[in-house]
Design a protein around this motif. Structure first.
Motif, PDB file in Angstrom:
ATOM      1  N   GLN A  48       0.839  -1.211   0.000  1.00  0.00           N
ATOM      2  CA  GLN A  48       0.000   0.000   0.000  1.00  0.00           C
ATOM      3  C   GLN A  48       0.868   1.253   0.000  1.00  0.00           C
ATOM      4  O   GLN A  48       0.805   2.088   0.887  1.00  0.00           O
ATOM      5  CB  GLN A  48      -0.952   0.033   1.207  1.00  0.00           C
ATOM      6  N   SER A  49       1.686   1.378  -1.066  1.00  0.00           N
ATOM      7  CA  SER A  49       2.585   2.526  -1.135  1.00  0.00           C
ATOM      8  C   SER A  49       2.519   3.189  -2.501  1.00  0.00           C
ATOM      9  O   SER A  49       2.180   2.551  -3.499  1.00  0.00           O
ATOM     10  CB  SER A  49       4.018   2.100  -0.823  1.00  0.00           C
ATOM     11  N   ASP A 123      -8.691   0.867   8.045  1.00  0.00           N
ATOM     12  CA  ASP A 123      -9.712   1.262   7.066  1.00  0.00           C
ATOM     13  C   ASP A 123      -9.487   2.654   6.492  1.00  0.00           C
ATOM     14  O   ASP A 123      -9.574   2.860   5.279  1.00  0.00           O
ATOM     15  CB  ASP A 123     -11.115   1.170   7.681  1.00  0.00           C
ATOM     16  N   ASP A 124      -9.193   3.646   7.366  1.00  0.00           N
ATOM     17  CA  ASP A 124      -9.009   5.022   6.887  1.00  0.00           C
ATOM     18  C   ASP A 124      -7.810   5.135   5.952  1.00  0.00           C
ATOM     19  O   ASP A 124      -7.894   5.754   4.885  1.00  0.00           O
ATOM     20  CB  ASP A 124      -8.834   5.982   8.069  1.00  0.00           C
ATOM     21  N   LYS A 130      -6.378   3.933  -1.679  1.00  0.00           N
ATOM     22  CA  LYS A 130      -7.166   3.638  -2.881  1.00  0.00           C
ATOM     23  C   LYS A 130      -7.532   4.909  -3.640  1.00  0.00           C
ATOM     24  O   LYS A 130      -7.489   4.952  -4.870  1.00  0.00           O
ATOM     25  CB  LYS A 130      -8.422   2.850  -2.512  1.00  0.00           C
ATOM     26  N   LYS A 131      -7.890   5.970  -2.916  1.00  0.00           N
ATOM     27  CA  LYS A 131      -8.227   7.238  -3.578  1.00  0.00           C
ATOM     28  C   LYS A 131      -6.998   7.865  -4.232  1.00  0.00           C
ATOM     29  O   LYS A 131      -7.102   8.492  -5.279  1.00  0.00           O
ATOM     30  CB  LYS A 131      -8.856   8.210  -2.578  1.00  0.00           C
ATOM     31  N   SER A 132      -5.843   7.677  -3.615  1.00  0.00           N
ATOM     32  CA  SER A 132      -4.603   8.183  -4.199  1.00  0.00           C
ATOM     33  C   SER A 132      -4.233   7.383  -5.441  1.00  0.00           C
ATOM     34  O   SER A 132      -3.834   7.937  -6.464  1.00  0.00           O
ATOM     35  CB  SER A 132      -3.472   8.115  -3.175  1.00  0.00           C
ATOM     36  N   THR A 138      -4.432  13.605  -5.400  1.00  0.00           N
ATOM     37  CA  THR A 138      -3.199  13.672  -6.189  1.00  0.00           C
ATOM     38  C   THR A 138      -2.017  14.254  -5.431  1.00  0.00           C
ATOM     39  O   THR A 138      -0.882  14.110  -5.876  1.00  0.00           O
ATOM     40  CB  THR A 138      -3.412  14.521  -7.457  1.00  0.00           C
ATOM     41  N   ASP A 139      -2.272  14.934  -4.326  1.00  0.00           N
ATOM     42  CA  ASP A 139      -1.211  15.652  -3.629  1.00  0.00           C
ATOM     43  C   ASP A 139      -1.201  15.364  -2.136  1.00  0.00           C
ATOM     44  O   ASP A 139      -2.213  15.014  -1.563  1.00  0.00           O
ATOM     45  CB  ASP A 139      -1.368  17.164  -3.801  1.00  0.00           C
ATOM     46  N   ASN A 140      -0.045  15.559  -1.550  1.00  0.00           N
ATOM     47  CA  ASN A 140       0.161  15.638  -0.110  1.00  0.00           C
ATOM     48  C   ASN A 140       0.690  17.052   0.129  1.00  0.00           C
ATOM     49  O   ASN A 140       0.914  17.793  -0.806  1.00  0.00           O
ATOM     50  CB  ASN A 140       1.265  14.703   0.375  1.00  0.00           C
ATOM     51  N   SER A 141       0.965  17.356   1.368  1.00  0.00           N
ATOM     52  CA  SER A 141       1.753  18.551   1.638  1.00  0.00           C
ATOM     53  C   SER A 141       2.853  18.171   2.613  1.00  0.00           C
ATOM     54  O   SER A 141       2.723  17.217   3.376  1.00  0.00           O
ATOM     55  CB  SER A 141       0.887  19.690   2.178  1.00  0.00           C
TER      56      SER A 141
END
Length: 168
Positions: A48-49, A123-124, A130-132, A138-141
């Protein structure tokens, strides 16, 4: 104006998923945040990366709290202090509920730094992974500090580490 961060030591405290939230008051005055881009095509279901471009030496618009204005910032990869890993959170908060994994496996390249976001197995975190992966997120900060910086006024140029920078 363009801020050139020369020989800067950037301490990455944590990466956070972009969400419509106010910046917590806990951020130190000299701490800045900027967007980092996840590369969905690098998603690995086995752990999951997803790889992310942490920073590049291309100009990015940021708010400079010292000057109280938005300017173009260039972070030089040569001065970055890269830890082994940092917490991946849903916001810039250290609470247990906010932590959804880690960012690590940092790679310093000539013009950028990449890292890998490892999402936890709850779960979170799985939902955010999955959404990424599907490009809904599309982004992190990233939260960082600069120790050394150079301000260039419009039209001013300067050579730093063998590269010429000119403020627009």
């Amino acid at each position: 104006e363009m801020a050139i961060m020369a020989n800067r030591k950037r301490r990455k405290r944590k990466a956070a998923h972009s969400q419509k939230r106010e910046q917590p008051a806990a951020l130190a005055e000299n701490t800045l945040t900027r967007a980092i881009t996840m590369r969905a095509d690098t998603a690995r279901d086995t752990d999951q990366s997803i790889e992310a471009v942490i920073t590049t030496d291309s100009p990015v618009k940021v708010f400079d709290p010292q000057r109280g204005e938005i300017l173009d910032e260039v972070l030089l990869t040569v001065g970055a202090n890269l830890p082994q890993a940092i917490s991946l959170t849903t916001d810039h908060d250290f609470s247990v509920k906010s932590v959804i994994g880690t960012t690590g496996d940092f790679k310093r390249m000539p013009h950028e730094i990449r890292g890998r976001n490892f999402f936890d197995d709850d779960d979170d975190a799985t939902q955010l992974y999955k959404k990424s992966k599907s490009r809904s997120i599309t982004d992190n900060s990233i939260e960082y500090r600069t120790d050394t910086f150079v301000y260039l006024e419009p039209g001013q140029a300067k050579n730093i580490n063998g590269k010429r920078y000119t403020a627009g």
